[in-house]
Scaffold this motif. Structure first.
Motif, PDB file in Angstrom:
ATOM      1  N   LEU A  37      19.628  22.724 -39.512  1.00  0.00           N
ATOM      2  CA  LEU A  37      18.505  21.571 -39.734  1.00  0.00           C
ATOM      3  C   LEU A  37      19.354  20.593 -40.691  1.00  0.00           C
ATOM      4  CD1 LEU A  37      15.379  23.432 -40.383  1.00  0.00           C
ATOM      5  CD2 LEU A  37      16.052  21.866 -38.232  1.00  0.00           C
ATOM      6  N   SER A  38      20.510  20.931 -41.476  1.00  0.00           N
ATOM      7  CA  SER A  38      21.187  20.285 -42.444  1.00  0.00           C
ATOM      8  C   SER A  38      22.684  19.858 -41.752  1.00  0.00           C
ATOM      9  CB  SER A  38      21.544  21.244 -43.626  1.00  0.00           C
ATOM     10  OG  SER A  38      22.654  20.579 -44.314  1.00  0.00           O
ATOM     11  N   PRO A  39      22.785  18.419 -41.602  1.00  0.00           N
ATOM     12  CA  PRO A  39      24.210  18.186 -41.175  1.00  0.00           C
ATOM     13  C   PRO A  39      25.348  18.801 -41.742  1.00  0.00           C
ATOM     14  CG  PRO A  39      22.790  16.297 -41.520  1.00  0.00           C
ATOM     15  CD  PRO A  39      21.960  17.190 -42.049  1.00  0.00           C
ATOM     16  N   PHE A  40      25.304  19.129 -43.052  1.00  0.00           N
ATOM     17  CA  PHE A  40      26.254  19.762 -43.826  1.00  0.00           C
ATOM     18  C   PHE A  40      26.546  20.971 -43.171  1.00  0.00           C
ATOM     19  CE2 PHE A  40      27.879  22.665 -46.771  1.00  0.00           C
ATOM     20  CZ  PHE A  40      28.907  22.005 -47.407  1.00  0.00           C
ATOM     21  N   PHE A  41      25.765  21.866 -42.779  1.00  0.00           N
ATOM     22  CA  PHE A  41      26.027  22.986 -42.401  1.00  0.00           C
ATOM     23  C   PHE A  41      26.300  23.220 -40.898  1.00  0.00           C
ATOM     24  CE2 PHE A  41      23.495  24.404 -46.302  1.00  0.00           C
ATOM     25  CZ  PHE A  41      24.470  25.140 -46.779  1.00  0.00           C
ATOM     26  N   THR A  42      25.784  21.939 -40.254  1.00  0.00           N
ATOM     27  CA  THR A  42      26.059  22.028 -38.698  1.00  0.00           C
ATOM     28  C   THR A  42      27.558  21.810 -38.677  1.00  0.00           C
ATOM     29  OG1 THR A  42      24.129  21.067 -37.987  1.00  0.00           O
ATOM     30  CG2 THR A  42      25.785  20.328 -36.874  1.00  0.00           C
ATOM     31  N   ALA A  43      28.246  20.920 -39.658  1.00  0.00           N
ATOM     32  CA  ALA A  43      29.678  20.748 -39.807  1.00  0.00           C
ATOM     33  C   ALA A  43      30.468  21.819 -40.145  1.00  0.00           C
ATOM     34  CB  ALA A  43      29.813  19.622 -40.534  1.00  0.00           C
ATOM     35  N   ALA A  44      29.825  22.615 -41.074  1.00  0.00           N
ATOM     36  CA  ALA A  44      30.400  23.793 -42.125  1.00  0.00           C
ATOM     37  C   ALA A  44      30.534  24.902 -40.968  1.00  0.00           C
ATOM     38  CB  ALA A  44      29.708  24.121 -43.230  1.00  0.00           C
ATOM     39  N   LEU A  45      29.520  25.022 -39.939  1.00  0.00           N
ATOM     40  CA  LEU A  45      29.769  26.072 -38.898  1.00  0.00           C
ATOM     41  C   LEU A  45      30.697  26.004 -38.154  1.00  0.00           C
ATOM     42  CD1 LEU A  45      25.789  26.984 -38.679  1.00  0.00           C
ATOM     43  CD2 LEU A  45      27.617  28.213 -39.760  1.00  0.00           C
ATOM     44  N   GLY A  83      33.665  24.361 -39.247  1.00  0.00           N
ATOM     45  CA  GLY A  83      34.946  23.668 -40.018  1.00  0.00           C
ATOM     46  C   GLY A  83      35.534  24.803 -40.813  1.00  0.00           C
ATOM     47  N   GLN A  84      36.082  24.400 -41.965  1.00  0.00           N
ATOM     48  CA  GLN A  84      36.946  25.223 -42.715  1.00  0.00           C
ATOM     49  C   GLN A  84      35.995  26.264 -43.613  1.00  0.00           C
ATOM     50  OE1 GLN A  84      38.977  23.070 -45.563  1.00  0.00           O
ATOM     51  NE2 GLN A  84      37.372  21.687 -46.000  1.00  0.00           N
ATOM     52  N   PHE A  85      34.840  26.048 -43.848  1.00  0.00           N
ATOM     53  CA  PHE A  85      33.931  26.717 -44.818  1.00  0.00           C
ATOM     54  C   PHE A  85      33.652  28.018 -44.012  1.00  0.00           C
ATOM     55  CE2 PHE A  85      33.358  22.683 -46.570  1.00  0.00           C
ATOM     56  CZ  PHE A  85      33.747  22.880 -47.686  1.00  0.00           C
ATOM     57  N   TYR A  86      33.928  27.960 -42.606  1.00  0.00           N
ATOM     58  CA  TYR A  86      33.263  29.161 -41.791  1.00  0.00           C
ATOM     59  C   TYR A  86      34.033  30.238 -41.307  1.00  0.00           C
ATOM     60  CZ  TYR A  86      30.383  31.060 -37.957  1.00  0.00           C
ATOM     61  OH  TYR A  86      29.751  31.805 -37.241  1.00  0.00           O
ATOM     62  N   GLU A  87      34.030  31.642 -41.428  1.00  0.00           N
ATOM     63  CA  GLU A  87      34.581  32.443 -41.096  1.00  0.00           C
ATOM     64  C   GLU A  87      34.102  33.085 -39.913  1.00  0.00           C
ATOM     65  OE1 GLU A  87      35.268  35.416 -44.132  1.00  0.00           O
ATOM     66  OE2 GLU A  87      35.771  33.881 -45.504  1.00  0.00           O
ATOM     67  N   SER A  88      34.533  32.526 -38.568  1.00  0.00           N
ATOM     68  CA  SER A  88      34.011  33.043 -37.281  1.00  0.00           C
ATOM     69  C   SER A  88      33.722  34.331 -37.081  1.00  0.00           C
ATOM     70  CB  SER A  88      34.452  32.153 -36.340  1.00  0.00           C
ATOM     71  OG  SER A  88      36.048  32.615 -36.302  1.00  0.00           O
ATOM     72  N   THR A  89      34.890  35.128 -37.340  1.00  0.00           N
ATOM     73  CA  THR A  89      34.741  36.502 -37.131  1.00  0.00           C
ATOM     74  C   THR A  89      33.470  37.271 -37.984  1.00  0.00           C
ATOM     75  OG1 THR A  89      36.351  37.001 -38.827  1.00  0.00           O
ATOM     76  CG2 THR A  89      37.313  36.767 -36.508  1.00  0.00           C
ATOM     77  N   THR A  90      33.274  37.050 -39.036  1.00  0.00           N
ATOM     78  CA  THR A  90      32.214  37.573 -39.917  1.00  0.00           C
ATOM     79  C   THR A  90      30.902  36.908 -39.860  1.00  0.00           C
ATOM     80  OG1 THR A  90      33.136  36.701 -41.774  1.00  0.00           O
ATOM     81  CG2 THR A  90      33.952  39.001 -41.373  1.00  0.00           C
ATOM     82  N   LYS A  91      31.092  35.546 -39.359  1.00  0.00           N
ATOM     83  CA  LYS A  91      30.028  34.612 -39.418  1.00  0.00           C
ATOM     84  C   LYS A  91      29.596  34.306 -40.623  1.00  0.00           C
ATOM     85  CE  LYS A  91      27.769  35.674 -34.882  1.00  0.00           C
ATOM     86  NZ  LYS A  91      28.380  34.335 -34.551  1.00  0.00           N
ATOM     87  N   ARG A  92      30.513  33.931 -41.511  1.00  0.00           N
ATOM     88  CA  ARG A  92      30.109  33.817 -43.161  1.00  0.00           C
ATOM     89  C   ARG A  92      30.423  32.418 -43.689  1.00  0.00           C
ATOM     90  NH1 ARG A  92      30.941  37.789 -47.612  1.00  0.00           N
ATOM     91  NH2 ARG A  92      31.023  39.402 -45.953  1.00  0.00           N
ATOM     92  N   VAL A  93      29.762  31.755 -44.456  1.00  0.00           N
ATOM     93  CA  VAL A  93      30.180  30.520 -44.949  1.00  0.00           C
ATOM     94  C   VAL A  93      30.383  30.813 -46.576  1.00  0.00           C
ATOM     95  CG1 VAL A  93      29.098  28.133 -45.383  1.00  0.00           C
ATOM     96  CG2 VAL A  93      28.828  29.260 -43.356  1.00  0.00           C
TER      97      VAL A  93
END
Length: 268
Positions: free
Chosen positions: A69-77, A79-89
Motif C-alpha cells: 500500500l506504500s510506494p516506498f515498500f513496493t519499490a523496496a521489495l 530493490g536493494q533493501f530486500y533479501e529475496s531468499t529470506t523475504k527480509r527488508v
C-alpha cells in the motif's frame, strides 16, 4: 506552557462512550470481514515479509500486500533493501516505535491513540485523552517520543507525518496533522524542536506541516516572544523555519493593514 494549536471551539471535552466511533470505522470493518473470510489472493494470503528496524534491530512481520500500500515498500521489495531468499527488508535508519505506528496504520487505517468522533459534541478527540490514568487499556495518551539524535523529545504526530512522507502515505499525513491539532500542554522547546525536525524531514514543497507550525507560533506569539528558548533558537539559526516565519509574520501584518485600510484608508 503552550495550551493549544487549534481554536478553543474545537476543544474536545469528556466524551460519552456510546457516542464514540472511529474516524475510519468503515475501513476497519472491511478489514475485519477479510479477516473472517479471506479470499484467495487477499492481503492475508500474501507472503509474510520480515522487517528489521533500527540500529538496535527490532523484528516486525507484515503481509507483502499490506506493505505494498506504500510506494516506498513496493519499490523496496524489488530493490536493494530486500533479501529475496529470506523475504527480509532492512530499515536501519527507522525508529521502531514510529514504524510500529506505520504498520498499525497500514493494517487498521489508524494508529494509537485513534481519532474518534464524539457525536454528542460534534467534534473529534483522541482515544483515552480524557482518561490519562486508565490502566485497563493501553495506558495514557503520550504526545511525545524520543528519537535518537533529535536532541530531545519530539511531537509524535510530527514524526509520523515525516515518516508518512518517506513512505508515500498521503492519507496518513493528513491523519497525523489532524491528531497533532488536538494535542495540548506542549512546551515551547518541544514545539520548536519538532518544527526544526519537520523542516529537516519534509521537502520545501510541503504546504501542510510547515504551515501548521508557522501558524501555531504566530497565534501564540505572546508566549513565544517571552521565551528564552525561542530567542536562543533564533540566534542559533541554521533552519529555513525562521525565514519562513518572518515572511508569514509580514503577511499577517499586511492582512491586518489591509483590513484597517478598508475601514479607514491609511498606510504603514
Amino acid at each position: 506552557m503552550f495550551k493549544r494549536s487549534f481554536r478553543s471551539k474545537d476543544r474536545a471535552g469528556k466524551s460519552v462512550r456510546p457516542s464514540k466511533r472511529s474516524f475510519r470505522e468503515d475501513q476497519k470493518l472491511k478489514l475485519q470481514q477479510k479477516l473472517d473470510s479471506p479470499p484467495v489472493g487477499s492481503t492475508l494470503t500474501s507472503p509474510i515479509i520480515t522487517l528489521v528496524v533500527g540500529h538496535e534491530p527490532r523484528i516486525f512481520a507484515a503481509h507483502e500486500d499490506v506493505l505494498s500500500l506504500s510506494p516506498f515498500f513496493t519499490a523496496a521489495l524489488k530493490g536493494q533493501f530486500y533479501e529475496s531468499t529470506t523475504k527480509r527488508v532492512a530499515l536501519p535508519d527507522e525508529d521502531p516505535q514510529v514504524f510500529s505506528c506505520i504498520l498499525e496504520y497500514l493494517y487498521k487505517g489508524d494508529y494509537y491513540p485513534r481519532l474518534l468522533f464524539n457525536k454528542r459534541r460534534a467534534s473529534f478527540e483522541l482515544e483515552d485523552a480524557q482518561e490519562p490514568h486508565n490502566f485497563g487499556g493501553r495506558g495514557s495518551v503520550e504526545s511525545i517520543v524520543d528519537i535518537p539524535g533529535a536532541g530531545g523529545a519530539l511531537l509524535k504526530d510530527t514524526v509520523i507525518y515525516c515518516a508518512a512522507e518517506r513512505y508515500g502515505l498521503d492519507e496518513l499525513k493528513r491523519l497525523a496533522l489532524r491528531k497533532q491539532g488536538l494535542q495540548s500542554g506542549i512546551t515551547v522547546d518541544v514545539i520548536l524542536r519538532s518544527a526544526r525536525f519537520a523542516y529537516d524531514n519534509t521537502p520545501d514543497s510541503d504546504s501542510k506541516l510547515r504551515a501548521h507550525y508557522l501558524a501555531l507560533i504566530i497565534r501564540s506569539r505572546k508566549t513565544f516572544k517571552r521565551s528564552g528558548t525561542m530567542q536562543m533558537e533564533m540566534e542559533i539559526g541554521g533552519s529555513k523555519l525562521f525565514f519562513d516565519l518572518f515572511v508569514a509574520m509580514c503577511n499577517h501584518v499586511d492582512d491586518i493593514v489591509d483590513i484597517g485600510n478598508n475601514r479607514s484608508p491609511k498606510t504603514i
